[in-house]
Write an enzyme that holds these catalytic residues in place. Structure first.
Site, short mmCIF file in Angstrom:
data_model
loop_
_atom_site.label_atom_id
_atom_site.label_comp_id
_atom_site.label_asym_id
_atom_site.label_seq_id
_atom_site.Cartn_x
_atom_site.Cartn_y
_atom_site.Cartn_z
N CYS A 1 0.83 -1.21 0.00
CA CYS A 1 0.00 0.00 0.00
C CYS A 1 0.86 1.26 0.00
O CYS A 1 1.56 1.54 0.98
CB CYS A 1 -0.90 -0.07 1.23
SG CYS A 1 -1.64 1.49 1.72
N CYS B 1 0.08 3.94 2.65
CA CYS B 1 0.51 3.45 3.97
C CYS B 1 1.96 3.83 4.23
O CYS B 1 2.33 4.22 5.34
CB CYS B 1 0.37 1.92 4.06
SG CYS B 1 -1.32 1.33 3.91
#
Length: 108
Positions: free
Chosen positions: A32, A35
């Site tokens: 991600c 993230c």
């Protein structure tokens, strides 16, 4: 800079729900992109709030139970717990100022 410790499905109850301090959990996954952008901000906040708030990361790929329990469908999701209760949810990348404001509201 100290890395944010990991919490797992197995340790979530002890580390988060039974914590004497408010806790922010960063739900993330290695693939991600956003993230990876939010991780250093979470680490900075962890240093700023040391002793007042505990910070953990949870890899949603390795720990599916807790994220599904809290209905996490998109990451990063930051959940703030206080006294074993969910007090705040922040979904997606947010600037540090936003995160601080939400954290302050949740632990007030």
């Amino acid at each position: 800079m100290a890395a944010t410790p990991e919490v797992t499905d197995a340790t979530f109850d002890a580390d988060v729900m039974k914590s004497d301090l408010p806790v922010l959990v960063d739900f993330w996954a290695p693939w991600c992109g956003p993230c990876r952008m939010v991780a250093p901000i979470v680490e900075e906040l962890g240093e700023e709030y040391a002793g007042r708030v505990s910070f953990y990361k949870m890899n949603t790929d390795e720990n599916p139970a807790v994220p599904s329990q809290y209905g996490i469908r998109s990451i990063p999701s930051l959940l703030i717990f206080n006294g074993g209760e969910l007090k705040g949810t922040i979904v997606g990348f947010r600037p540090k100022s936003d995160l601080k404001k939400r954290l302050e509201e949740a632990i007030a």
